[in-house]
Design a protein around this motif. Structure first.
Motif, PDB file in Angstrom:
ATOM      1  N   PRO A  21     -29.070  -7.779   6.329  1.00 49.21           N
ATOM      2  CA  PRO A  21     -29.092  -8.148   4.925  1.00 49.21           C
ATOM      3  C   PRO A  21     -27.840  -9.263   4.732  1.00 49.21           C
ATOM      4  N   GLN A  55     -46.788   1.000  14.053  1.00 47.57           N
ATOM      5  CA  GLN A  55     -46.197  -0.243  13.318  1.00 47.57           C
ATOM      6  C   GLN A  55     -46.168  -1.506  14.125  1.00 47.57           C
ATOM      7  N   ILE A  69     -39.003   4.887  17.347  1.00 46.75           N
ATOM      8  CA  ILE A  69     -39.039   5.363  15.870  1.00 46.75           C
ATOM      9  C   ILE A  69     -38.631   6.963  15.813  1.00 46.75           C
ATOM     10  N   THR A  70     -38.666   7.602  17.025  1.00 44.00           N
ATOM     11  CA  THR A  70     -38.557   9.053  16.839  1.00 44.00           C
ATOM     12  C   THR A  70     -37.062   9.549  17.342  1.00 44.00           C
ATOM     13  N   GLY A  71     -36.554   8.485  18.277  1.00 45.32           N
ATOM     14  CA  GLY A  71     -35.310   9.067  18.990  1.00 45.32           C
ATOM     15  C   GLY A  71     -35.403  10.261  19.843  1.00 45.32           C
ATOM     16  N   ILE A  72     -36.718  10.401  20.300  1.00 52.71           N
ATOM     17  CA  ILE A  72     -37.102  11.510  21.186  1.00 52.71           C
ATOM     18  C   ILE A  72     -37.867  11.043  22.352  1.00 52.71           C
ATOM     19  N   PRO A  91     -32.953  -1.213  -8.536  1.00 50.36           N
ATOM     20  CA  PRO A  91     -31.996  -1.175  -7.267  1.00 50.36           C
ATOM     21  C   PRO A  91     -30.714  -0.235  -7.629  1.00 50.36           C
ATOM     22  N   LEU A 128     -33.120  16.881  12.777  1.00 50.49           N
ATOM     23  CA  LEU A 128     -34.600  16.366  12.774  1.00 50.49           C
ATOM     24  C   LEU A 128     -35.292  16.202  11.562  1.00 50.49           C
ATOM     25  N   LYS A 173     -40.983   6.347   8.645  1.00 49.63           N
ATOM     26  CA  LYS A 173     -41.240   4.937   9.079  1.00 49.63           C
ATOM     27  C   LYS A 173     -39.746   4.162   8.858  1.00 49.63           C
ATOM     28  N   VAL A 217     -33.059   6.338  13.295  1.00 49.15           N
ATOM     29  CA  VAL A 217     -32.782   7.282  14.459  1.00 49.15           C
ATOM     30  C   VAL A 217     -31.734   6.863  15.284  1.00 49.15           C
ATOM     31  N   ARG A 234     -30.741   9.399  17.963  1.00 51.67           N
ATOM     32  CA  ARG A 234     -30.566  10.400  19.117  1.00 51.67           C
ATOM     33  C   ARG A 234     -30.522   9.849  20.484  1.00 51.67           C
ATOM     34  N   VAL A 246     -29.567  11.645  15.046  1.00 49.24           N
ATOM     35  CA  VAL A 246     -30.836  11.890  14.275  1.00 49.24           C
ATOM     36  C   VAL A 246     -32.035  11.490  14.862  1.00 49.24           C
ATOM     37  N   CYS A 247     -33.011  12.478  14.691  1.00 48.27           N
ATOM     38  CA  CYS A 247     -34.286  12.224  15.234  1.00 48.27           C
ATOM     39  C   CYS A 247     -35.508  12.445  14.361  1.00 48.27           C
ATOM     40  N   ALA A 248     -36.643  11.904  14.395  1.00 45.72           N
ATOM     41  CA  ALA A 248     -37.768  12.178  13.409  1.00 45.72           C
ATOM     42  C   ALA A 248     -39.316  12.286  13.933  1.00 45.72           C
ATOM     43  N   GLU A 252     -43.865   4.223  -1.892  1.00 44.75           N
ATOM     44  CA  GLU A 252     -42.865   2.991  -1.378  1.00 44.75           C
ATOM     45  C   GLU A 252     -41.509   3.288  -1.962  1.00 44.75           C
ATOM     46  N   ARG A 259     -38.120   5.224  -0.104  1.00 41.23           N
ATOM     47  CA  ARG A 259     -36.964   4.286   0.140  1.00 41.23           C
ATOM     48  C   ARG A 259     -35.985   5.065  -0.193  1.00 41.23           C
ATOM     49  N   GLU A 300     -26.545   0.387   5.040  1.00 42.88           N
ATOM     50  CA  GLU A 300     -27.281  -0.415   3.833  1.00 42.88           C
ATOM     51  C   GLU A 300     -28.186  -1.362   4.854  1.00 42.88           C
ATOM     52  N   ALA A 301     -27.381  -2.048   5.687  1.00 42.23           N
ATOM     53  CA  ALA A 301     -27.777  -3.067   6.662  1.00 42.23           C
ATOM     54  C   ALA A 301     -28.920  -2.624   7.483  1.00 42.23           C
ATOM     55  N   SER A 360     -32.203  -1.290   5.104  1.00 47.82           N
ATOM     56  CA  SER A 360     -32.971  -1.920   4.132  1.00 47.82           C
ATOM     57  C   SER A 360     -34.205  -2.907   4.864  1.00 47.82           C
TER      58      SER A 360
END
Lengths: 318, 318, 318, 318
Positions: free
Chosen positions: A80, B115, B159-162, C80, C107, C127, C131, C133, C149-151, C290, C294, C314-315, C318
């Motif tokens: 940013p 994406q 995207i997932t970290g897995i 914002p 997760l 999205k 992440v 992990r 962190v994973c997703a 959206e 966010r 934030e960087a 965003s």
């Protein structure tokens, strides 16, 4: 190597800065009729090139006028801070070209095809644009510090069946803007520039020029109002990469000796089937388009509404 | 030129057919342990390559197994007739590999990143997949002529970290499919293949292999069930184009003499900043992904549900 | 009017706050086993409801546990400043539920269907998720201040043919997270809540619960680890609007007298053909998704990485 | 109950067929100046309503002209057979209105906002449209059996800042089409119609009319050429559902007695915050838009190019 044909596919670039480098690289000399100024800002440099006469137009393969190139290598990393700094540089340069008094109407034109990701920069900027023109009639107080701004994404010939310039001209005759700001994805000659360079010019633009099918130009002559063009390279034509590879190799291996006919043949042989539409681009092209369009929109918004507090603008466009 | 390193970036291809051509082009000889069969169909050809032993694995840079390549140059022009013909060829070849009895469960895995357009083939196929597994419990009569089919788009590591293989393995342990059909966008060595070639193999797949960051493989060994991989080239790595251009040129200009070190240096110099992620692709990459994923889905659907009338299937997937 | 059946379609709400209001509206009394606390923050209020015993579970139609509701009417206007304030409130409440020590793995599970806009909240949060992990192995220094962190966005039953809980359970057994944070679009009973309310609970979640086809729940019992659910109402079921309109009218016209059977019949008659899937939503549902995703992502990110400077986070998001 | 105000929000419908039913339901009589014809086709019915004089215009709340309504309840289930049958019915009705000689130019206008899913029907049709106008200059032989067709998606006022009618008028003055075919998402009064009804009229269209902010109309008067409008209901305004529920209930409970003031108050109370933009729509709105736009495009394509073999057209648009 002395006679570079900038109109050939192998040398194609939408950037005046690269055209100059290509010409000077070939001749080793200053180019008559081309003057240049350079300055820096925290995250990069700004080069202003002026093409001043017809001879220079020919050598450079670009119409006369001013071409401002903002180079910010770190723009590639979605920071940013960098994005804001580049947007400010863009805003300042754009303001210098626009000389707005505050009563004008600006028409933002997002060129390109939102169904072809590498070509979707213009429509993406329009998506984010803060339009105000329609509010002046019913809510004049709310927009009294704002410029009147409107926007269209006219599509491309293959989708509409209409020359893009015709559509825009039709809209211009109704809206009667004082200035057009046209945004388009560009083709560069150097992959370092993908997503990291912004070119601003006051010469207008030929949609699809990087795709080998030049369309009717969008400029003062065809539109009747000044046209500022803003672009970011999103692709390098595959033929340009082919030529660059051959030249670099020749410099290492055969003392720079090259065979222009064989180069042309080679590129045709290797890149034939999709010629013209084959491009080099990052796999993450979707991200590149998203980031570049947000940066451009920020810069344009700051330049168009100088009397509105920065925080207010940020709130409206983020 | 005799020692081609197929694991180097310049020679990278996901296609066994191209690997064979590269090796044979370099040596001019049949490759021991690699056998091949070729047939034609109305719109193209089908080549079946078998890599039979460890030595052949090494030379080819691909695990042993069967690789079937469907080549249909006209697939590039969105013709329903060509698409149907190719889908039928795909269906037939897939059936031969699957040997289904009708009581099995198939898990479709759409690899890649929705994406990043050039990498979105797998998720796009999943979007169109006709899933039936969940209907066997509550509406068994409605699906009695169907195979049990389920599908996931596990995403990519960034995207997932897995690790993608971890996610799939986790799902496999719950669903206990009899076979996995994994779809992924491929990297070819030749631009003619973009959107016109389909590779089917029974060797599994390494997600992201064309991106220079090989991930844990998805194959019988890691999944515990047979893995059929289906892919379509959507990109050519930029380094491969660079190398191809240099070789073609050398054949014309210097009688084929090349300097491998200079070639490597040249490619690094020209393509450095985005290395690994820079790809050559058509501007119309969005269309290519759409067409390829529809064709693959049609072929898979026909192969999995041979007892369902063709019109019924067409109605469900179109 | 005394016996409200919260499990009926007409009264359906995913929000504990609304369930409490419906029950209390009907009985005019405090609900035994339900305790409540309320506080405010600059742009709204935070209500914490605890369902403490089995009797209260039944009356409320929700499993026992803590339900935190953040209400911020201005969240509807993409500001914002408001978004940041709400994200901070979310972050604080989430931190209180999580009790992280910093060595855990979280997760993030994005429930819902990215191909059905009103249901795309979960995949949209994934999205944007930061992440980390996968970086702990190869770049441990870069992430030493971060949580692992994973997703995943597992899809919905109609697309995958697999119970969503099965997919998640499979992934959980591989990844072995310490906590799951599941995000899903919710159904509210009041249109004021669309896009302006966030519910956080420690009770887990039943995907698709608002759609009348309850799926296997995702909670501590089925997953083996704590499950925090975060949701934002994106729709009101059409039947709920129908019932609300009839009740409001009855209060005005017939002194509150209603005829429950006729109400049910009326709703069936008017809303029959799409029943269960018909929803009330703003036309600008794409924007709502959206903005909400966010805001949620910001709140989660702050809560998970308290040792990373706010600007750095934030960087990255965003 | 005798005086229905079709301009009020509670009664809003874009369909002439529904307006007629509402008026006749209230009065129980034929409407003077409105004539009607009905026919059937394999999957549904076609009703042709003509509003013939000013008095009828007022009662119906719609400009005089012909309104053709195709009703096909099964269109909701994505069946290719039903879709083809409906597209043929649409094609036939459209041909009757168009009276093409084959030398004309048709301009397809896709009204609406591709960033708001329920409003994206028009832009989605443009995406699929087979445009030919640009080929007549450079490839006249290839298109000699085709009509000259071009297309634009002008956007909506909130995105462009320009009245949609202004943009179209500007383009019309450049392209000089012989006819405009304008496509827009409609609001119905009955949820049964969502995705199952197509209205074709020769009266033009007011963009955004279902959203309570009527814009400048697009019709013969404003454009200078005939305007055929084609629409499919994608939403029912929430106020209409509210009113329908109250009326249905009143018929059951209080012998039909209603209190118009309380009805208005009730609807305002329940639906206030988003009024005008709150809609009832299926969760699967993305699918509805996709299917409806493909069906409409098929029908238009057949009608515009009657001399081109059906298979050739199918190949080009599928």
């Amino acid at each position: 190597m002395n006679n570079i044909d900038l109109s050939s596919e192998q040398y194609y670039t939408d950037l005046a800065l690269e055209a100059r480098d290509l010409v000077r690289g070939a001749t080793g000399q200053e180019i008559a009729g081309v003057i240049e100024d350079k300055q820096t800002f925290p995250y990069g440099s700004i080069t202003i090139i002026k093409i001043e006469d017809e001879a220079a137009e020919k050598v450079m393969g670009k119409p006369r006028g001013t071409y401002i190139t903002i180079e910010a290598p770190e723009l590639k990393y979605k920071s940013p801070e960098v994005q804001l700094s580049v947007a400010e540089a863009l805003s300042e340069q754009l303001s210098n070209l626009l000389h707005l008094k505050g009563q004008e109407t600006a028409l933002i034109v997002g060129l390109g095809n939102w169904q072809a990701t590498p070509d979707a920069l213009g429509p993406s900027v329009v998506k984010y644009t803060l339009v105000t023109r329609h509010l002046f009639k019913h809510m004049p107080d709310a927009v009294q510090s704002y410029l009147s701004v409107c926007a269209i994404a006219p599509g491309v010939l293959g989708i509409t069946g209409i020359e893009t310039a015709e559509i825009i001209r039709g809209v211009v005759e109704k809206v009667k803007p004082n200035v057009i700001i046209a945004i388009d994805a560009l083709a560069a000659a150097n992959i370092n520039r993908l997503g990291t360079t912004i070119q601003i010019s006051n010469t207008g633009i030929a949609p699809g020029s990087g795709v080998n099918n030049r369309r009717v130009e969008i400029n003062f002559h065809t539109m009747g109002v000044p046209v500022i063009a803003i672009g970011v390279p999103t692709v390098v034509n595959a033929a340009v990469i082919g030529r660059a590879v051959l030249e670099t190799y020749a410099n290492k291996f055969s003392g720079g000796r090259q065979h222009p006919v064989y180069i042309q043949e080679t590129i045709s042989d290797v890149l034939e089937p999709f010629q013209g539409s084959l491009v080099v681009t990052p796999r993450e092209i979707d991200d590149l388009i998203e980031n570049a369009s947000r940066t451009i929109n920020r810069g344009i918004t700051m330049a168009l509404h100088p009397r509105v507090p920065r925080e207010e603008l940020e709130a409206l466009i983020s």
